[in-house]
Design a protein around this motif. Structure first.
Motif, PDB file in Angstrom:
ATOM      1  N   LEU A  43       0.855  -1.189   0.000  1.00  0.00           N
ATOM      2  CA  LEU A  43       0.000   0.000   0.000  1.00  0.00           C
ATOM      3  C   LEU A  43       0.888   1.234   0.000  1.00  0.00           C
ATOM      4  O   LEU A  43       1.788   1.359   0.841  1.00  0.00           O
TER       5      LEU A  43
ATOM      6  N   VAL B 234      -2.404   0.466  -4.738  1.00  0.00           N
ATOM      7  CA  VAL B 234      -2.275  -0.801  -4.048  1.00  0.00           C
ATOM      8  C   VAL B 234      -1.751  -1.832  -5.045  1.00  0.00           C
ATOM      9  O   VAL B 234      -2.150  -1.841  -6.212  1.00  0.00           O
TER      10      VAL B 234
ATOM     11  N   TRP C 187      -4.936   4.595  -6.958  1.00  0.00           N
ATOM     12  CA  TRP C 187      -6.063   5.064  -6.150  1.00  0.00           C
ATOM     13  C   TRP C 187      -7.055   5.917  -6.936  1.00  0.00           C
ATOM     14  O   TRP C 187      -8.267   5.818  -6.682  1.00  0.00           O
TER      15      TRP C 187
ATOM     16  N   LEU D 110      -5.204   0.147   5.630  1.00  0.00           N
ATOM     17  CA  LEU D 110      -6.113   0.334   4.489  1.00  0.00           C
ATOM     18  C   LEU D 110      -6.931   1.601   4.640  1.00  0.00           C
ATOM     19  O   LEU D 110      -7.150   2.335   3.670  1.00  0.00           O
TER      20      LEU D 110
ATOM     21  N   ALA E  57      -6.157   4.063   1.694  1.00  0.00           N
ATOM     22  CA  ALA E  57      -7.299   4.118   0.780  1.00  0.00           C
ATOM     23  C   ALA E  57      -8.273   5.222   1.132  1.00  0.00           C
ATOM     24  O   ALA E  57      -9.134   5.570   0.304  1.00  0.00           O
TER      25      ALA E  57
ATOM     26  N   TRP F 137     -12.034   2.658   1.576  1.00  0.00           N
ATOM     27  CA  TRP F 137     -12.026   1.432   2.361  1.00  0.00           C
ATOM     28  C   TRP F 137     -13.417   1.166   2.935  1.00  0.00           C
ATOM     29  O   TRP F 137     -13.999   1.999   3.611  1.00  0.00           O
TER      30      TRP F 137
END
Length: 582
Positions: free
Chosen positions: A486, A491, A504, A568, A572, A576
């Motif tokens: 990550l 990712v 992303w 995450l 993210a 997420w």
């Protein structure tokens, strides 16, 4: 529970008065169902999934063989006079029965592939007179590509006509009649009249059960007789006796279709769970009375408990008491990363992310005090069984990970999270195939009467031994590399030579979900992403159902380690979505 099931009978003036149930036994039954649902991480109780309980699964193969032996004895009784008068003896009956079993298996395999391996679910009500409605259901529930649908729906009838014309004008070969009437036509009708029902749109679970029983009756009275007709016609056109071989093939096909149907699984579940006191014999009536009493709710063709707390209470699972938040803490989840956070070391940043989560929320917490299965781990390190990996970190994949958790290494910095490990060269996913082959052999072995021969019993061990050999070979082969990375850019996942990378800006959602490929449940969970429209898509190996793409396989449950979940949520951000059990 005594208030829900009072000892006094209901008013006899009611149209459908509930039965009088013992409150203590009702609690025992509901507690078993709640534990079964909690173990699977499910919130809906489906009658067709009760056969997946431990006891029915343990007794499935012995019960299948016993039922096939009973069917073979009945077939021998019906065809005893014909076998005695034939110069082939018992072989004159065994051969057409074997043909009926094989053709029924072929029809079922085609149907199972057509509907995305959903024949374990109840089927819709099958009415042979409503052919057009059945065709619409075939198109709606199909899980094959458009070319395959075109080939079956249009090429199948054309193949039947072609084979019959070839028989009439090309030499009158009886094999053509056998293939046309006994193989191709039953397969087509099986696809048309065996479409799975929609459990969401179903009115009641009992209605789903009646629909499944109707579909079973249609296949036994329409598909199986065609197999018998084709077999009988083959023997008659060759100058022999066609009636009794046709009857034997019909009985063999009927036994096969029944033994592999959801109705037989339902009988297996009741026949194993009710005598042991886990559920009542009249389970459907009990569940409906529990719904009337307010303990259950009906959701289409399934039941669910009134709320999750009631299910957890009956299952014996107690929620961890809420830990009072530290002074000055707020109930918020980190979505954006501040400049101060970027300067913090990886371990401190992970702890800070854990401190900002809701301390009163249910489920796993970043401090490691909840392992996800109701057991507490107050130390916050190591696995749920009390053992810790050599580096002092716990497995990000939980207790039931398919990998060696002691071989995993995690590196976490402000702008980078890297998880590395090793995995077996051969997965254990071959066991469903081994199970299918074993079931096929068990049905053929029992229905055709081969259970009377000692060498037939030895054949039952061939496929399980083959599965064990494959496992041993997988353990001896070198493992494959496993990585999850990550970064602020995206990712990346790697499993052996398979690699994938998602930026992303192209990702709209990332979550831990159950893996479903072409409508078939793979029975494990993986980290998956959903991409925006127009984003570059990876190869077909990473493509899953409903627009999701595979990042990395995780394990047999949706449990995610709090440190991985915090990473995450950090990288993210709002993409997420956490773990999903559905």
């Amino acid at each position: 529970m005594p208030a829900a099931f009072p000892p006094l009978p209901a008013d006899h003036g009611r149209l459908h008065p509930p039965r009088t149930w013992d409150a203590a036994r009702a609690r025992t039954w509901l507690a078993y169902l709640a534990r079964l649902m909690s173990r699977r991480q499910e919130s809906e109780l489906a009658w067709w999934r009760l056969s997946q309980a431990p006891l029915p699964r343990l007794l499935a193969l012995p019960a299948l063989i016993a039922a096939g032996m009973v069917a073979s004895v009945l077939i021998r009784i019906v065809t005893a006079d014909y076998a005695a008068s034939s110069w082939l003896g018992e072989l004159s009956v065994t051969t057409p029965v074997l043909g009926g079993v094989v053709f029924a298996f072929l029809a079922r395999m085609v149907t199972d592939h057509w509907f995305g391996h959903r024949l374990a679910e109840p089927r819709r009500t099958a009415n042979p007179l409503l052919f057009v409605s059945a065709l619409r259901a075939v198109e709606r529930h199909s899980r094959v590509g458009p070319l395959a649908r075109l080939a079956v729906l249009y090429g199948g009838p054309a193949l039947v006509v072609f084979l019959l014309a070839l028989y009439a004008f090309g030499g009158r070969d009886p094999v053509l009649v056998l293939l046309t009437v006994g193989a191709v036509l039953p397969g087509l009708l099986m696809v048309v009249y065996a479409a799975p029902a929609d459990a969401v749109d179903a009115a009641t679970p009992r209605e789903l059960l009646r629909g499944e029983q109707s579909a079973l009756l249609t296949t036994v009275t329409l598909v199986a007789p065609l197999i018998g007709l084709g077999t009988g016609g083959f023997y008659a056109l060759r100058g022999g006796h066609g009636l009794w071989p046709g009857v034997a093939a019909w009985l063999g096909a009927s036994a096969t279709l029944f033994l592999l149907s959801p109705s037989s699984r339902w009988l297996l579940a009741k026949g194993t769970l009710a005598p042991t006191g886990r559920v009542p014999w009249s389970l459907m009536t009990f569940l409906e009375d529990a719904r009337t009493a307010g303990l259950l709710q009906r959701s289409g063709g399934t039941y669910r408990f009134r709320n999750r707390r009631l299910q957890d209470h009956l299952a014996g699972r107690t929620a961890r008491p809420a830990v009072p938040p530290p002074a000055g803490a707020h109930r918020q989840v980190p979505r954006q990363v501040s400049a101060g956070d970027r300067e913090m070391p990886g371990g401190e940043r992970a702890r800070a992310a854990g401190d900002r989560t809701d301390p009163g929320a249910d489920g796993p917490q970043p401090d490691g005090t909840d392992t996800g299965d109701g057991t507490a781990n107050p130390e916050g390190t190591g696995d749920a069984d009390g053992t810790a990996p050599p580096d002092g970190t716990r497995s990000p994949f939980g207790r039931r990970a398919p990998y060696d958790s002691r071989a995993l290494r995690a590196e976490h910095t402000a702008d980078h999270y890297l998880l590395q490990g090793r995995s077996r060269r051969l997965p254990m996913a071959h066991w469903p195939v081994i199970g299918t082959l074993t079931v096929m052999y068990a049905v053929r072995f029992s229905v055709t009467g081969q259970w009377q021969e000692p060498e037939g019993w030895a054949g039952l061990l061939v496929f399980p031994v083959l599965g064990v050999v494959v496992c041993l070979v997988g353990l001896l082969m070198p493992s494959r590399r496993l990585e999850l990375e990550l970064t602020r850019e995206g990712v990346r996942g790697r499993f052996g030579r398979r690699r994938c990378h998602y930026a992303w800006p192209d990702v709209t959602e990332i979550a831990v979900r159950r893996v479903v490929v072409r409508g078939r449940d793979a029975h494990f969970y993986a980290l998956q992403v959903r991409l925006r429209q127009g984003a570059p898509a990876p190869g077909r190996r990473h493509r899953l159902d409903d627009g999701w793409y595979l990042v990395l396989s995780l394990g047999l449950t949706a449990e995610v380690d709090p440190q991985l979940a915090a990473a995450l949520a950090d990288f993210a951000e709002t993409r997420w979505r956490g773990a999903r059990t559905g």
